[in-house]
Every structure is written in C-alpha cells, then in structure tokens.
Design a protein around this motif. Structure first.
Motif, PDB file in Angstrom:
ATOM      1  N   ARG A   6       0.825  -1.212   0.000  1.00 44.34           N
ATOM      2  CA  ARG A   6       0.000   0.000   0.000  1.00 44.34           C
ATOM      3  C   ARG A   6       0.855   1.256   0.000  1.00 44.34           C
ATOM      4  NH1 ARG A   6      -4.444   0.041   4.425  1.00 44.34           N
ATOM      5  NH2 ARG A   6      -4.672   2.071   3.420  1.00 44.34           N
ATOM      6  N   LEU A   7       1.952   1.245   0.775  1.00 45.28           N
ATOM      7  CA  LEU A   7       2.821   2.428   0.802  1.00 45.28           C
ATOM      8  C   LEU A   7       3.416   2.718  -0.568  1.00 45.28           C
ATOM      9  CD1 LEU A   7       4.700   1.959   4.198  1.00 45.28           C
ATOM     10  CD2 LEU A   7       3.131   3.818   3.618  1.00 45.28           C
ATOM     11  N   ALA A   8       3.671   1.684  -1.346  1.00 39.15           N
ATOM     12  CA  ALA A   8       4.218   1.875  -2.693  1.00 39.15           C
ATOM     13  C   ALA A   8       3.268   2.670  -3.577  1.00 39.15           C
ATOM     14  CB  ALA A   8       4.532   0.525  -3.328  1.00 39.15           C
TER      15      ALA A   8
ATOM     16  N   ILE B 126       9.985   4.334   0.248  1.00 42.84           N
ATOM     17  CA  ILE B 126       8.851   4.601   1.132  1.00 42.84           C
ATOM     18  C   ILE B 126       8.370   3.334   1.832  1.00 42.84           C
ATOM     19  CG2 ILE B 126       7.072   4.267  -0.633  1.00 42.84           C
ATOM     20  CD1 ILE B 126       5.628   6.733   0.593  1.00 42.84           C
ATOM     21  N   THR B 127       8.616   2.172   1.246  1.00 43.50           N
ATOM     22  CA  THR B 127       8.155   0.908   1.829  1.00 43.50           C
ATOM     23  C   THR B 127       8.826   0.600   3.166  1.00 43.50           C
ATOM     24  OG1 THR B 127       9.768  -0.185   0.384  1.00 43.50           O
ATOM     25  CG2 THR B 127       7.472  -0.156  -0.339  1.00 43.50           C
ATOM     26  N   MET B 128       9.913   1.316   3.506  1.00 46.06           N
ATOM     27  CA  MET B 128      10.546   1.118   4.808  1.00 46.06           C
ATOM     28  C   MET B 128       9.665   1.626   5.947  1.00 46.06           C
ATOM     29  SD  MET B 128      14.567   1.888   3.915  1.00 46.06           S
ATOM     30  CE  MET B 128      15.222   1.444   5.531  1.00 46.06           C
TER      31      MET B 128
ATOM     32  N   ALA C 123      11.351  -3.426   0.183  1.00 47.66           N
ATOM     33  CA  ALA C 123      12.447  -2.520   0.540  1.00 47.66           C
ATOM     34  C   ALA C 123      13.791  -3.172   0.253  1.00 47.66           C
ATOM     35  CB  ALA C 123      12.341  -2.115   2.002  1.00 47.66           C
ATOM     36  N   ALA C 124      13.920  -4.462   0.567  1.00 48.93           N
ATOM     37  CA  ALA C 124      15.165  -5.180   0.292  1.00 48.93           C
ATOM     38  C   ALA C 124      15.445  -5.224  -1.209  1.00 48.93           C
ATOM     39  CB  ALA C 124      15.100  -6.580   0.866  1.00 48.93           C
TER      40      ALA C 124
ATOM     41  N   LYS D  17      -3.639   8.048   0.130  1.00 54.56           N
ATOM     42  CA  LYS D  17      -4.321   7.790  -1.139  1.00 54.56           C
ATOM     43  C   LYS D  17      -4.868   6.370  -1.216  1.00 54.56           C
ATOM     44  CE  LYS D  17      -0.692   9.104  -3.479  1.00 54.56           C
ATOM     45  NZ  LYS D  17       0.231   9.436  -4.595  1.00 54.56           N
ATOM     46  N   SER D  18      -4.198   5.438  -0.536  1.00 58.55           N
ATOM     47  CA  SER D  18      -4.625   4.041  -0.612  1.00 58.55           C
ATOM     48  C   SER D  18      -5.533   3.638   0.538  1.00 58.55           C
ATOM     49  CB  SER D  18      -3.393   3.122  -0.642  1.00 58.55           C
ATOM     50  OG  SER D  18      -2.655   3.246   0.563  1.00 58.55           O
ATOM     51  N   GLY D  19      -5.957   4.619   1.362  1.00 59.57           N
ATOM     52  CA  GLY D  19      -6.875   4.295   2.446  1.00 59.57           C
ATOM     53  C   GLY D  19      -6.306   4.591   3.813  1.00 59.57           C
ATOM     54  N   ARG D  20      -6.853   3.913   4.823  1.00 60.61           N
ATOM     55  CA  ARG D  20      -6.502   4.199   6.208  1.00 60.61           C
ATOM     56  C   ARG D  20      -5.304   3.359   6.676  1.00 60.61           C
ATOM     57  NH1 ARG D  20     -10.426   2.955  11.250  1.00 60.61           N
ATOM     58  NH2 ARG D  20      -9.732   0.839  10.708  1.00 60.61           N
ATOM     59  N   TYR D  21      -4.444   4.016   7.451  1.00 62.50           N
ATOM     60  CA  TYR D  21      -3.342   3.360   8.141  1.00 62.50           C
ATOM     61  C   TYR D  21      -3.489   3.627   9.633  1.00 62.50           C
ATOM     62  CZ  TYR D  21      -0.985   3.265   3.567  1.00 62.50           C
ATOM     63  OH  TYR D  21      -0.663   3.045   2.253  1.00 62.50           O
TER      64      TYR D  21
END
Length: 373
Positions: free
Chosen positions: A13-15, A54-56, A86-87, A334-338
């Motif tokens: 989602r973060l991506a 950002i995925t970190m 991230a890796a 943008k992709s919803g709730r965190y």
C-alpha cells in the motif's frame, strides 16, 4: 493476520503513496516538535530519507534525540528485512549503482540471510537496522554510510550458554558486509565480552559505523544489580571508571524503580573503548515478544521524571519527549486508512570520564495498513 503478512500488505500500500521515505516523513512534520527537530535539521533528515524507499515505513523508523544538546538536532534510523520490497530496492541499487556502498553492504547481509540453512538467519532472523548521522552540521555527507545493526531475535545470545561462536559469527558477517575483516583484537574483545556475561543477560545487538572510527558496538542487557554489572565490566577489561557508572545508577535508583540495566560497549583493536552507554530498564522487555515496540501511555513517565533531575538535560526537550508516546492513531492516505504507532524504544545515558556526559532518547514510528485502532 501474521505480522509478516501485515508488513507485506503495508509495503504494497505504501508503494502506492509515493516513492521515498522523504515523501512519507513530509506528512508528519506537524506531529514532530520543533524543540526536538528544528527546521534546518528536518531538511537534512529529508535529504537522507529521500534516498530510501517509502516501503521502509512498514517497519519501525525514527530518531536519535540528544536530550543534553540545546540545538534541536536528530539522527535518523530505519529498519528493513530481507525478502521484502524494501530489500529489493537495495538489491537493484547495488546492481545499478556501483558507488552506492550502503546498498552493497545491505545486499551482502541479505544474501547471507537468504542462503539455504543460513547460520546468520538462525540467530538474527531477516532484519537489519540502519542509523544515519544527519543531526550535526555536515552530517548529510556522512549519511551515505549509516551505522548497521543486527539483533539476535531468533536465537538470543545468552550468558552462560556457550554461545561465543554465535557472537563471533554475527560480528564476522557484519564486518564483512562493509568490507572489513575482524582483527585478532576484535575477535578476542568480542569473545571476552561474551564470556564475561552472567546468566540471564543477553547480547541485544551488534553494530558497526563505517563512517566513524572503527569499532564494534555491543549492547548487553539484563544485569540485575550494580555488583553484577561491575563484575561484568571488570571481566571485559573495560578501562573506564566504574565509580562514575555507580554514581549515575545510585542517583536514578533513588528516584525510580530500576528492574534491570544494560550497557553499550565498543570493542576496539586494542581493547574496549572508555565510553559506556548505560540503559536503565524500568520495564522488562523481550526481543521476541510481539509487543516489544509498544508501551502504555504512561510507562515512561517515572523514568522521564527521574531524568529531568539531571542538570545536563534540556527541560524543553524532555517535555516534548513526554508527548511523543501516543495511542494508535488513524491516518489517511491515497490508498486508504493506516494506523500510526509512536513510542520510545530506549534512553541511553553516556558515561565518560568521571560522570554522565550525554542523554539520548531513541524514538520510533511505524505504520500499518493492516491494523484497526
């Protein structure tokens, strides 16, 4: 949902939210006190975070805050795990950017972890922590070579369990990732540091700082008394003054209930360094506990009140730090709730010479796209 599944979902989602950690951090500027991180220092943090994916944000990231320093500066830290998006970012950087020493070092470690029957993975699992020196002037140039830390979360390295070879293996692999071979002095220093450990203590983390003078940083946690700690430091050959350590512990013990203590020591070629990082534990924690990172809203209050009685601490910073721990907070992208979690991981008291010289708070944030508040 299993934690690994939750991390994968959150990274996916973060991506969709952006590309770099700088884009993610920009959303949180209003939640971070300028007393702790000033605007010029914040720009240096963003410069550093702009080189990270950002995925970190799906694993803990945060700041080292010098509570003794009047200037509102901070170092930046983040974590990642092999086999994740991230890796993969670091692996691609290592292939495409020959000058990216950090990506190459991270990739070397992850290749070790991902090998069949990896002895390193059996001890530390798949996670790695990075610490970037960006707080002080000129820190941006050094930020390309962060400190690197491994934590034995899968097979804890406990005192009295005959695990000197485990400690040696972690150090050997960590040094190799940055292109170093362990010296005879380092091997002997790490071995002595393990063998001196009493039972029911653990080597909590191993670190190297490629951009600083060479040392292997060991964190040893779980000492039950000053006598036990003194015996340990004497057994390792630590050259500092234990009376200074004892004085700090005694002051805090008068103010707050100390459950255990821990130390950070630096293994050098010629023995241990004279500076000692001291962690006074008022709440016992265990690395494999699924709630290892989480605190109640008031868990840190007694220790912060005790710390506030030290003359070297900047009181405005301490007050801002007290507001850092918060309930799980819903935020929307943008992709919803965190759900965002914030807390204090630990506070380190730095003893050098005849007394306490520094106090540093290590605070974290982490996002999840798979939790409900």
């Amino acid at each position: 949902m299993e934690i690994d599944q939750a991390i994968t979902l959150t990274q996916d989602r973060l991506a969709r939210e952006g590309e770099t950690m700088a884009e993610l951090l920009a959303h949180f500027r209003g939640r971070i006190s300028e007393v702790l991180v000033g605007d010029p220092q914040w720009e240096r943090v963003l410069e550093c975070a702009g080189r990270l994916p950002i995925t970190m944000g799906a694993l803990p990231f945060g700041f080292e805050l010098p509570l003794h320093e009047p200037r509102p500066e901070a170092d930046f830290g983040a974590s990642l795990a092999s086999g994740t998006r991230a890796a993969a970012f670091f692996r691609e950087r290592a292939r495409g950017e020959e000058t990216d020493e950090t990506a190459r070092a991270v990739t070397r470690l992850f290749e070790e972890m991902e090998a069949p029957d990896s002895p390193l993975r059996e001890i530390v699992g798949r996670k790695l922590m990075l610490e970037y020196d960006v707080g002080s002037e000129g820190g941006g140039a050094r930020a390309s070579l962060p400190g690197m830390f491994l934590r034995p979360g899968e097979r804890p390295i406990l005192g009295g369990r005959g695990q000197a070879d485990d400690a040696a293996l972690v150090v050997r692999r960590l040094l190799a990732s940055v292109g170093w071979e362990p010296s005879d002095g380092e091997r002997e220093g790490v071995r002595r540091a393990y063998l001196a450990q009493p039972e029911d203590t653990r080597m909590d983390s191993f670190g190297v700082f490629p951009s600083r003078p060479r040392a292997v940083r060991l964190a040893v946690m779980g000492f039950r008394s000053e006598e036990e700690l003194r015996a340990y430091l004497e057994g390792t050959g630590w050259p500092g003054r234990f009376a200074a350590v004892e004085s700090v512990i005694a002051r805090f013990r008068e103010r707050v209930n100390i459950v255990r203590s821990g130390v950070n020591i630096d293994v050098l070629e010629g023995g241990l360094g004279p500076t000692l990082g001291l962690t006074l534990i008022v709440k016992q924690r265990y690395t494999k506990d699924s709630r290892y990172w989480l605190d109640g809203l008031t868990d840190w209050d007694p220790f912060l009140r005790a710390l506030g009685q030290e003359d070297l601490v900047v009181q405005d910073k301490l007050a801002a730090l007290a507001d850092w721990v918060s309930k799980p907070t819903p935020i929307f992208g943008k992709s919803g709730r965190y759900v965002m979690l914030r807390g204090i991981h630990h506070i380190k008291l730095v003893v050098s010479g005849d007394g306490l010289r520094e106090a540093k708070a290590y605070v974290f944030m982490v996002l999840s796209g798979a939790l409900s508040p």
